[in-house]
Motif scaffolding. Structure first.
Motif, PDB file in Angstrom:
ATOM      1  N   LYS A  58       0.547  -1.169   0.313  1.00 18.80           N
ATOM      2  CA  LYS A  58       0.052   0.308  -0.179  1.00 18.80           C
ATOM      3  C   LYS A  58       0.450   0.804   0.242  1.00 18.80           C
ATOM      4  O   LYS A  58       1.755   1.356   0.959  1.00 18.80           O
ATOM      5  N   TYR A  59       0.416   2.011  -0.673  1.00 17.47           N
ATOM      6  CA  TYR A  59       0.517   3.014  -0.387  1.00 17.47           C
ATOM      7  C   TYR A  59       0.099   4.643  -0.588  1.00 17.47           C
ATOM      8  O   TYR A  59      -0.718   4.745  -1.930  1.00 17.47           O
ATOM      9  N   ASP A  60      -0.582   5.482  -0.019  1.00 17.53           N
ATOM     10  CA  ASP A  60      -1.172   6.093   0.978  1.00 17.53           C
ATOM     11  C   ASP A  60      -0.923   7.500   0.602  1.00 17.53           C
ATOM     12  O   ASP A  60       0.649   7.763  -0.163  1.00 17.53           O
ATOM     13  N   SER A  61      -0.999   8.563   0.688  1.00 21.40           N
ATOM     14  CA  SER A  61      -1.236  10.165   0.096  1.00 21.40           C
ATOM     15  C   SER A  61      -0.140  10.197   1.215  1.00 21.40           C
ATOM     16  O   SER A  61       0.576  11.134   0.342  1.00 21.40           O
ATOM     17  N   ALA A  62       0.461   9.734   1.860  1.00 24.40           N
ATOM     18  CA  ALA A  62       1.334  11.099   3.169  1.00 24.40           C
ATOM     19  C   ALA A  62       2.962  10.172   2.873  1.00 24.40           C
ATOM     20  O   ALA A  62       3.403  11.169   2.724  1.00 24.40           O
ATOM     21  N   VAL A  63       3.081   8.872   2.125  1.00 23.17           N
ATOM     22  CA  VAL A  63       3.919   8.531   1.032  1.00 23.17           C
ATOM     23  C   VAL A  63       4.435   8.765  -0.138  1.00 23.17           C
ATOM     24  O   VAL A  63       5.101   9.297  -0.505  1.00 23.17           O
ATOM     25  N   LEU A  64       2.642   9.022  -0.899  1.00 21.85           N
ATOM     26  CA  LEU A  64       3.314   8.915  -2.578  1.00 21.85           C
ATOM     27  C   LEU A  64       3.278  11.177  -2.008  1.00 21.85           C
ATOM     28  O   LEU A  64       4.475  11.837  -3.191  1.00 21.85           O
ATOM     29  N   ASP A  65       3.064  11.802  -1.152  1.00 21.05           N
ATOM     30  CA  ASP A  65       3.425  12.684  -1.037  1.00 21.05           C
ATOM     31  C   ASP A  65       5.114  13.051  -1.462  1.00 21.05           C
ATOM     32  O   ASP A  65       5.717  13.933  -1.791  1.00 21.05           O
ATOM     33  N   GLN A  66       6.290  12.887  -0.163  1.00 21.07           N
ATOM     34  CA  GLN A  66       7.044  12.606  -0.419  1.00 21.07           C
ATOM     35  C   GLN A  66       8.034  12.234  -1.419  1.00 21.07           C
ATOM     36  O   GLN A  66       9.408  12.333  -1.411  1.00 21.07           O
ATOM     37  N   LEU A  67       6.963  11.009  -2.261  1.00 22.99           N
ATOM     38  CA  LEU A  67       7.773  10.823  -3.451  1.00 22.99           C
ATOM     39  C   LEU A  67       7.215  11.862  -4.353  1.00 22.99           C
ATOM     40  O   LEU A  67       8.207  11.333  -6.064  1.00 22.99           O
ATOM     41  N   LYS A  68       6.940  12.964  -4.597  1.00 23.23           N
ATOM     42  CA  LYS A  68       6.201  13.813  -5.457  1.00 23.23           C
ATOM     43  C   LYS A  68       8.190  14.214  -6.526  1.00 23.23           C
ATOM     44  O   LYS A  68       8.754  14.330  -5.359  1.00 23.23           O
ATOM     45  N   GLY A  69       8.502  13.863  -7.607  1.00 25.87           N
ATOM     46  CA  GLY A  69       8.999  14.521  -8.149  1.00 25.87           C
ATOM     47  C   GLY A  69      10.498  13.452  -8.647  1.00 25.87           C
ATOM     48  O   GLY A  69      11.147  14.047  -9.497  1.00 25.87           O
TER      49      GLY A  69
END
Length: 253
Positions: A58-69
């Motif tokens: 699982k990859y919630d928004s909290a994780v994906l936000d840190q991976l942006k870019g």
């Protein structure tokens, strides 16, 4: 450039982390890990962000936000088939990789494809036979599934690399951080690796060069578009055998 790394506490992942740290063009390194990464802590490099991630399905928004870019990922997360049950091996080897690839699809943008490099292994096969071992079949199944995901999302430039006998004996920067093998295996390494290095160099995967190659692949270098004797293509999805890795990174002609 922002890159993602998994498996950073393992043998291959440690080699990749060292290569990423040494690459000046990399401006951010996001490490997904279940636990702290001593090598990252000791590096004291402001570019490194260790994200403690307990559930790789699982990859919630909290994780994906840190991976942006992020523009690429080296997926070096894995485990030996001898250490877990068959079900757990499939989950770690196949399910985790597929879940990440689907989640990271959101990071790809027009004119900015995302480079996902799956670390498979020598002996893996997309055409298993009756006597193919578990790891060979599961890694091959994963590669086939990843090829399908690449076809579904052309902005995800997914590829697979199959290292051979991974050897960190000449890689001083990672020695203190790599998992300690059993005593009997440590004693056997010089005996096992020397004939491979000398007599079967095509099977030899030194972590220094391997880490650099995988990092460069995640950066969008070493683009492969056609098959060769040691490169299998499933559509636009390339599978690179160890001899291809060695050739492309400049170890062999």
């Amino acid at each position: 450039m922002h890159l993602i790394l998994t498996g950073a506490t393992g043998l291959v992942g440690s080699g990749v982390l060292d290569a990423m740290i040494k690459t000046k063009d990399i401006t951010k390194i996001s490490i997904l890990s279940r636990r702290p990464v001593p090598m990252a802590d000791d590096a004291k490099d402001p570019r490194i962000n260790v994200i403690i991630h307990k559930d790789f399905t699982k990859y919630d928004s909290a994780v994906l936000d840190q991976l942006k870019g992020a523009r690429g990922c080296v997926w070096a997360l894995g485990i030996s088939q001898t250490q877990v049950s068959k079900e757990e091996y499939v989950k770690i080897t196949k399910d985790y990789a597929l879940a990440a690839t689907e989640a990271f699809g959101a990071l790809a943008h027009e004119n900015e494809p995302f480079n996902f490099v799956y670390v498979s292994g020598g002996g893996a096969t997309t055409k298993p036979g009756r006597f193919s071992p578990l790891y060979a079949r599961v890694k091959g199944e994963t590669e086939i599934a990843l090829a399908a995901l690449r076809k579904q999302n052309p902005l995800m430039h997914i590829s697979s690399a199959r290292p051979g006998a991974v050897d960190s004996s000449a890689h001083e920067a990672i020695k203190k951080y790599t998992p300690g093998p059993p005593v009997w295996y440590r004693a056997a390494i010089p005996v096992l690796m020397t004939p491979i290095r000398v007599g079967l160099p095509g099977m030899h995967s030194p972590t220094l060069e391997l880490g650099r190659f995988l990092t460069e692949m995640a950066m969008g270098k070493h683009v492969v578009t056609s098959p060769a004797r040691d490169i299998e293509m499933i559509g636009e999805f390339p599978i690179l055998e160890n001899s291809a890795i060695r050739r492309l990174v400049g170890m062999d002609k």
